[in-house]
Write a protein that holds these residues in place. Structure first.
Motif, mmCIF file in Angstrom:
data_model
loop_
_atom_site.group_PDB
_atom_site.id
_atom_site.type_symbol
_atom_site.label_atom_id
_atom_site.label_comp_id
_atom_site.label_asym_id
_atom_site.label_seq_id
_atom_site.Cartn_x
_atom_site.Cartn_y
_atom_site.Cartn_z
ATOM 1 N N VAL A 106 0.835 -1.209 0.000
ATOM 2 C CA VAL A 106 0.000 0.000 0.000
ATOM 3 C C VAL A 106 0.867 1.257 0.000
ATOM 4 O O VAL A 106 0.600 2.225 -0.723
ATOM 5 N N GLN A 110 0.862 3.862 -3.128
ATOM 6 C CA GLN A 110 0.480 5.263 -2.972
ATOM 7 C C GLN A 110 1.626 6.192 -3.376
ATOM 8 O O GLN A 110 1.405 7.232 -4.009
ATOM 9 N N LYS A 111 2.839 5.807 -3.038
ATOM 10 C CA LYS A 111 4.003 6.640 -3.336
ATOM 11 C C LYS A 111 4.265 6.705 -4.840
ATOM 12 O O LYS A 111 4.589 7.771 -5.387
ATOM 13 N N GLY A 114 -0.028 7.026 -6.560
ATOM 14 C CA GLY A 114 -0.938 7.999 -5.978
ATOM 15 C C GLY A 114 -2.404 7.670 -6.147
ATOM 16 O O GLY A 114 -3.242 8.561 -6.290
ATOM 17 N N GLY A 116 -4.192 5.611 -3.957
ATOM 18 C CA GLY A 116 -4.688 4.972 -2.745
ATOM 19 C C GLY A 116 -4.211 3.554 -2.547
ATOM 20 O O GLY A 116 -4.895 2.750 -1.912
ATOM 21 N N GLY A 117 -3.041 3.238 -3.071
ATOM 22 C CA GLY A 117 -2.506 1.889 -2.926
ATOM 23 C C GLY A 117 -2.776 0.990 -4.116
ATOM 24 O O GLY A 117 -2.257 -0.121 -4.187
ATOM 25 N N ARG A 118 -3.575 1.468 -5.071
ATOM 26 C CA ARG A 118 -3.855 0.673 -6.272
ATOM 27 C C ARG A 118 -2.812 0.972 -7.341
ATOM 28 O O ARG A 118 -2.091 1.965 -7.291
ATOM 29 N N LYS A 232 -5.629 -3.002 -2.941
ATOM 30 C CA LYS A 232 -5.221 -3.257 -1.564
ATOM 31 C C LYS A 232 -5.769 -4.590 -1.061
ATOM 32 O O LYS A 232 -6.952 -4.889 -1.221
#
Length: 321
Positions: A106, A110-111, A114, A116-118, A232
C-alpha cells in the motif's frame, strides 16, 4: 440448474482455484522440507503488486510475471534467513512477512501511483489473455463434450495450464527424483540426511525458493490474470486458505488439486448465487461470501489432529558437533 450454467460455474471454479493451487503447492514444497510457511499470503500479495506495477510500466504481462516471482523470492529469502540460517521461529517469521507485505504494498502503491494503494488498470499485452485451444470452436456444437472442451478446458490464460501442469510435475519431483527423496527426508529426519553428507540448509533453502517461485506465479495471476491490476489486500486470505487446503490434502500434490478445487467451487457458487434460494429459506449473500472461510475453519478444526505433518516441521536444525 441447466448444463450451460454448470459449465459456467465449473469454469469460474477453475479460474478461482489457480492461485490457491499454486500457493498450496508452494507450501507443500516448503513444509515437506520442514519449514512451515505462514507467509504465503504476504508473498502472494507482494508478487501481485510487483507484477501489476512492472506489467503497467512495460506493457508486458511476462515482464510482470518475472517481477512477481522476484518479489515473492525476496520475501522467501528473508524467511529462509530468519528461520533456517538464524534458526528463528518459523511461524513468527511468516506472520512478520504477511504484515510487511500488507503495509509495504500500500505504501509503495500510494508513493508511486498515488491511487490509494492501487495500480493503474492493465490493458492489452499487460494482461495474460485467454488462449483458445485447437478445434475449440469446431467442437463447440457437439453435445456434451463440445461445451466441456470449448468452454471449460479451453479459454484460460497460460498460467492456468501451467498451474495444472505443476501438479504432476510436483508429484514426479517429490516421489521419482533424488532431489525429492532428499527433500522429504529433510522434513522427516534431517539428522540422517546430514549424516549421509547432504546439506540440510541447502535442501531447505531450495524448498523455500521453490515456494517463492510458485507464490510469485500465484500473485502475478491474481493481478494480471483474474484482475486488471493491483488493489489493496487483493489476496484476500487466499494464502491462509491454501494452508488449510494443504492440511486437508495431507501434504500430497494430487489431493491438493482436489482440495483447492473445492475452495474454488465454493467461491464460484458465492459469486454466482449471492442470495441462494433453497425454497424454504434463502441463504443471505454474507453467508455465501463467507463459505470458503467457514470451510477453512472447519478443516482446521477437524483435520489438524488427523493430518500428520512432516516430523521435523517447524524445528530449526542444529548440527551436532
Amino acid at each position: 440448474m441447466d448444463f450451460p450454467t454448470i459449465i459456467q460455474i465449473l469454469d469460474s471454479s477453475v479460474r478461482l482455484m489457480v492461485p490457491l493451487l499454486l500457493a498450496c503447492l508452494a507450501g507443500l514444497y516448503s513444509e515437506r522440507a520442514g519449514v512451515f510457511d505462514i507467509g504465503l499470503e504476504g508473498k502472494m500479495l507482494m508478487a501481485a503488486f510487483t507484477a501489476a506495477s512492472v506489467a503497467y510500466a512495460t506493457g508486458s504481462a511476462w515482464a510482470g510475471l518475472l517481477a512477481g516471482i522476484a518479489g515473492a523470492l525476496a520475501l522467501s529469502v528473508v524467511h529462509g534467513l530468519s528461520s533456517i540460517t538464524f534458526r528463528g521461529n518459523q511461524l513468527i517469521s511468516g506472520v512478520a512477512i504477511n504484515f510487511l507485505a500488507s503495509g509495504l504494498t500500500v505504501l509503495l502503491g500510494q508513493k508511486i501511483f498515488g491511487l490509494g494503494g492501487r495500480t493503474p488498470s492493465l490493458e492489452g499485452a499487460a494482461r495474460f489473455n485467454e488462449i483458445t485451444l485447437p478445434f475449440a470452436d469446431a467442437l463447440r456444437g457437439v453435445p456434451g463434450i463440445g461445451p466441456i472442451y470449448a468452454d471449460l478446458i479451453s479459454g484460460h490464460s497460460v498460467l492456468v495450464y501451467v498451474a495444472f501442469a505443476c501438479v504432476p510435475l510436483t508429484w514426479w519431483v517429490l516421489y521419482r527424483t533424488r532431489f525429492g527423496l532428499r527433500l522429504r527426508a529433510v522434513g522427516e529426519n534431517p539428522a540422517s540426511v546430514d549424516t549421509a553428507g547432504v546439506s540440510v540448509t541447502r535442501m531447505r533453502f531450495s524448498a523455500v525458493l521453490i515456494c517463492g517461485v510458485l507464490c510469485g506465479m500465484a500473485g502475478a495471476y491474481l493481478a494480471t490474470g483474474i484482475s486488471a491490476g493491483f488493489v489493496k489486500e487483493m489476496s484476500a486470505g487466499r494464502g491462509y486458505i491454501a494452508l488449510a487446503a494443504l492440511i486437508f490434502a495431507k501434504w500430497r500434490p494430487w489431493s491438493a488439486l482436489g482440495a483447492t478445487f473445492l475452495f474454488g467451487l465454493l467461491e464460484a457458487l458465492a459469486n454466482r448465487f449471492p442470495n441462494l434460494d433453497l425454497g424454504i429459506v434463502t441463504v443471505p449473500s454474507m453467508f455465501m461470501n463467507a463459505l470458503p472461510y467457514i470451510l477453512t475453519v472447519i478443516i482446521l478444526a477437524g483435520f489438524v489432529g488427523r493430518a500428520i505433518p512432516p516430523r521435523a516441521g517447524g524445528e530449526p536444525y542444529v548440527k551436532e558437533r
